[in-house]
Design a protein around this motif. Structure first.
Motif, PDB file in Angstrom:
ATOM      1  N   ILE A 283      -2.318  -6.555  -2.132  1.00 54.52           N
ATOM      2  CA  ILE A 283      -1.683  -5.298  -2.549  1.00 54.52           C
ATOM      3  C   ILE A 283      -0.322  -5.221  -1.883  1.00 54.52           C
ATOM      4  CG2 ILE A 283      -1.755  -2.785  -2.363  1.00 54.52           C
ATOM      5  CD1 ILE A 283      -4.773  -2.918  -2.495  1.00 54.52           C
ATOM      6  N   ASN A 284       0.715  -4.952  -2.672  1.00 49.92           N
ATOM      7  CA  ASN A 284       2.052  -4.756  -2.134  1.00 49.92           C
ATOM      8  C   ASN A 284       2.708  -3.597  -2.875  1.00 49.92           C
ATOM      9  OD1 ASN A 284       4.294  -5.214  -0.534  1.00 49.92           O
ATOM     10  ND2 ASN A 284       5.126  -6.824  -1.839  1.00 49.92           N
ATOM     11  N   HIS A 285       3.183  -2.615  -2.117  1.00 49.25           N
ATOM     12  CA  HIS A 285       3.863  -1.439  -2.663  1.00 49.25           C
ATOM     13  C   HIS A 285       2.977  -0.693  -3.667  1.00 49.25           C
ATOM     14  CE1 HIS A 285       7.746  -1.708  -0.711  1.00 49.25           C
ATOM     15  NE2 HIS A 285       7.687  -3.016  -0.863  1.00 49.25           N
ATOM     16  N   LEU A 286       1.870  -0.209  -3.147  1.00 50.70           N
ATOM     17  CA  LEU A 286       0.973   0.682  -3.886  1.00 50.70           C
ATOM     18  C   LEU A 286       1.005   2.058  -3.239  1.00 50.70           C
ATOM     19  CD1 LEU A 286      -1.420   1.333  -5.874  1.00 50.70           C
ATOM     20  CD2 LEU A 286      -2.952   0.570  -4.037  1.00 50.70           C
ATOM     21  N   THR A 287       1.118   3.100  -4.051  1.00 49.76           N
ATOM     22  CA  THR A 287       0.905   4.472  -3.595  1.00 49.76           C
ATOM     23  C   THR A 287      -0.343   4.995  -4.288  1.00 49.76           C
ATOM     24  OG1 THR A 287       3.237   4.945  -3.183  1.00 49.76           O
ATOM     25  CG2 THR A 287       1.809   6.825  -3.571  1.00 49.76           C
ATOM     26  N   LEU A 288      -1.334   5.382  -3.498  1.00 51.63           N
ATOM     27  CA  LEU A 288      -2.616   5.846  -4.016  1.00 51.63           C
ATOM     28  C   LEU A 288      -2.851   7.261  -3.511  1.00 51.63           C
ATOM     29  CD1 LEU A 288      -5.919   3.788  -4.058  1.00 51.63           C
ATOM     30  CD2 LEU A 288      -5.913   6.173  -3.346  1.00 51.63           C
ATOM     31  N   LYS A 289      -3.208   8.178  -4.432  1.00 50.06           N
ATOM     32  CA  LYS A 289      -3.343   9.588  -4.058  1.00 50.06           C
ATOM     33  C   LYS A 289      -4.590  10.204  -4.695  1.00 50.06           C
ATOM     34  CE  LYS A 289       0.564  10.949  -5.859  1.00 50.06           C
ATOM     35  NZ  LYS A 289       1.718  11.820  -6.176  1.00 50.06           N
ATOM     36  N   ASN A 290      -5.127  11.219  -3.999  1.00 52.68           N
ATOM     37  CA  ASN A 290      -6.079  12.183  -4.585  1.00 52.68           C
ATOM     38  C   ASN A 290      -7.459  11.622  -4.910  1.00 52.68           C
ATOM     39  OD1 ASN A 290      -3.236  12.784  -6.558  1.00 52.68           O
ATOM     40  ND2 ASN A 290      -3.735  14.023  -4.775  1.00 52.68           N
TER      41      ASN A 290
END
Length: 505
Positions: A283-290
């Motif tokens: 994983i590179n440059h992942l934004t995971l939310k909620n």
């Protein structure tokens, strides 16, 4: 006699009320006032219902009025629908003879469900207006919604009418396996930036297949949905550094409610599950939310799970939950989780460098980091923790203790923190002697404030007034921070190189 007296009094009251003129109305004169002149219904995906928005209508005059009609300009063909003071009218589109008392108000609640083909092809806006009265008394309030096209991935229906299922943890759940030759979507194992994706149920990665997320991909999950990476399958996120606040090269996983009020609501979808036997993940440059659990990593195999330049926010349980996994993490930021930002249980092998783990969840004993070599109900109940190394990290939060060790003394439990800023209250427990136990702790900065820019907005950037400023060890330095800034020597702790806040945010 008492019975007749009561009837007599009731008769007088009824007669008096029949003579009242309080509810006699006059015709509307086009002098209504509104809480807003335009109702903006935030961005929605095609054919997914919006949240409910409200408009307040005021009668400032001294007379009760009758509004002959309140309607949508596009009438029964409108993609908007309304309730007016609790009434549904004609399919939520047209309302006749609405009474509004003097010095009073009424509420109109508005929703929409529209297709991309309903929107303006230039700006993808779908518009209409609420009309009050007509002719010279006509008053209008505009309605505006941005419709976003998307690729929808969901379980298909079987010939017997049941929904497609996949097996997770021994249970059949609503789900499907991604198909590289799907007749509608083409290669479902390749997520591009061309359109956002909306997933219903669990999207499974089949055995011996690789799912790839290209830079700029956007994936939205419906309630109780997620990703499931099965045995011998591989998961790769190939995001990159972004140069604008739009995060144009970041891969983003989040819920499917696009309205601003949902942006930081935890638990809107389930998790990304990496089952035992899945392999070679990066994983590179992942934004995971909620999510409920952001990354749920089981003992994938002997390969190292590489997680770099990744942000995980607002999870109702865990940001990362790892069970006997093998992870190398660099430039990771996790903030706000119901149980722990990072929880590594049932042993494993972990190395985290220049990471920021923060937890400000209120109402219990949560941790920024939890380490354990056991797992209740597992067979066997313990597994060796062969390595848990934290270099140049920040482990902080709102509780007095943000670092937890839960160990079985009969099984290996190897851990070391080097040049870390740590939040922990005083204790006589020999496991937490940060100043004297050099076998486990070196150059620990204890209980000093990292001065994050704005925790509530998930901005864990620092400036040169932070206690983490220039406290890192150059031997562990990662040359670029999570957003591509060059680190100085000595480096700052955590995922961010210090910058003056107004210039970087």
């Amino acid at each position: 006699m008492r019975h007749y007296f009561v009837l007599f009094i009731l008769g007088i009251l009824l007669a008096a009320s029949s003579c009242r003129t309080d509810f006699d109305t006059v015709a509307s004169s086009g002098d209504l006032k509104f809480s807003k002149d335009t109702v903006y219904l935030d961005t929605v995906f095609k054919n997914i219902g919006s949240s409910t928005y409200n408009l307040k209508v005021y009668n400032r005059g001294k007379d009760d009025i009758n509004i002959p009609v309140i309607q949508l300009k596009n009438g029964l063909n409108s993609k908007y629908r309304m309730t007016v003071d609790g009434m549904n009218g004609n399919n939520g589109k047209i309302f006749n003879n609405v009474t509004l008392l003097a010095k009073d108000s009424l509420y109109i609640f508005i929703e929409t469900t529209a297709d991309i083909t309903d929107a303006n092809p230039v700006d993808f806006l779908y518009t209409d207006e609420i009309q009050f009265d007509s002719g010279s008394n006509l008053q209008k309030v505009a309605l505006v919604t941005l419709i976003q096209d998307a690729v929808f991935l969901y379980p298909k229906k079987n010939p017997d009418g049941t929904k497609e299922k996949i097996e997770i943890d021994g249970k059949d759940v609503d789900g499907f396996y991604l198909d590289e030759n799907d007749e509608t979507n083409g290669n479902e194992l390749l997520f591009t930036k061309q359109k956002p994706y909306v997933i219903y149920g669990y999207a499974g990665v089949p055995e011996n297949k690789t799912v790839t997320f290209e830079a700029g991909a956007r994936v939205h999950f419906h309630d109780n949905s997620g990703l499931y990476v099965s045995n011998k399958a591989t998961f790769q996120v190939n995001g990159n550094i972004s140069t604008t606040k739009n995060l144009e090269n970041e891969v983003i996983f989040e819920g499917d409610r696009l309205e601003p009020e949902y942006s930081d609501v935890p638990g809107q979808w389930n998790s990304v599950i990496f089952t035992d036997g899945s392999t070679n993940h990066s994983i590179n440059h992942l934004t995971l939310k909620n999510a409920k659990i952001g990354l749920d990593i089981r003992n994938q195999d002997a390969t190292t799970f590489q997680i770099k330049n990744t942000q995980i926010y607002d999870c109702s349980n865990y940001g990362i939950l790892a069970q006997n996994a093998k992870i190398n993490g660099e430039n990771i930021v996790i903030n706000y989780a119901g149980l722990a930002a990072l929880s590594c249980v049932y042993g494993g092998d972990y190395k985290f460098t220049h990471c920021t783990f923060n937890n400000t969840w209120s109402g219990g004993q949560q941790f920024a980091v939890n380490l354990s070599n056991k797992l209740d109900g597992a067979t066997p109940e313990t597994n060796p923790l062969t390595q848990a190394t934290f270099n140049n990290c920040i482990i902080y939060g709102s509780n007095s203790n943000e670092f937890n060790l839960d160990k079985n003394a009969n099984t290996a439990f190897v851990y070391q923190l080097n040049n870390c800023l740590l939040k922990f209250g005083s204790t006589s427990n020999p496991d937490y002697q940060f100043g004297t136990d050099t076998a486990h702790y070196n150059a620990i900065i204890l209980n000093e404030n990292p001065k994050f820019f704005n925790i509530n907005l998930n901005k864990l950037n620092i400036d040169n007034t932070s206690a983490a400023f220039a406290k890192g060890n150059q031997a562990y330095n990662i040359p670029l921070d999570i957003i591509g800034n060059t680190r100085t020597s000595p480096p700052d702790l955590g995922a961010y190189q210090n910058k003056d806040f107004p210039k970087q945010l």
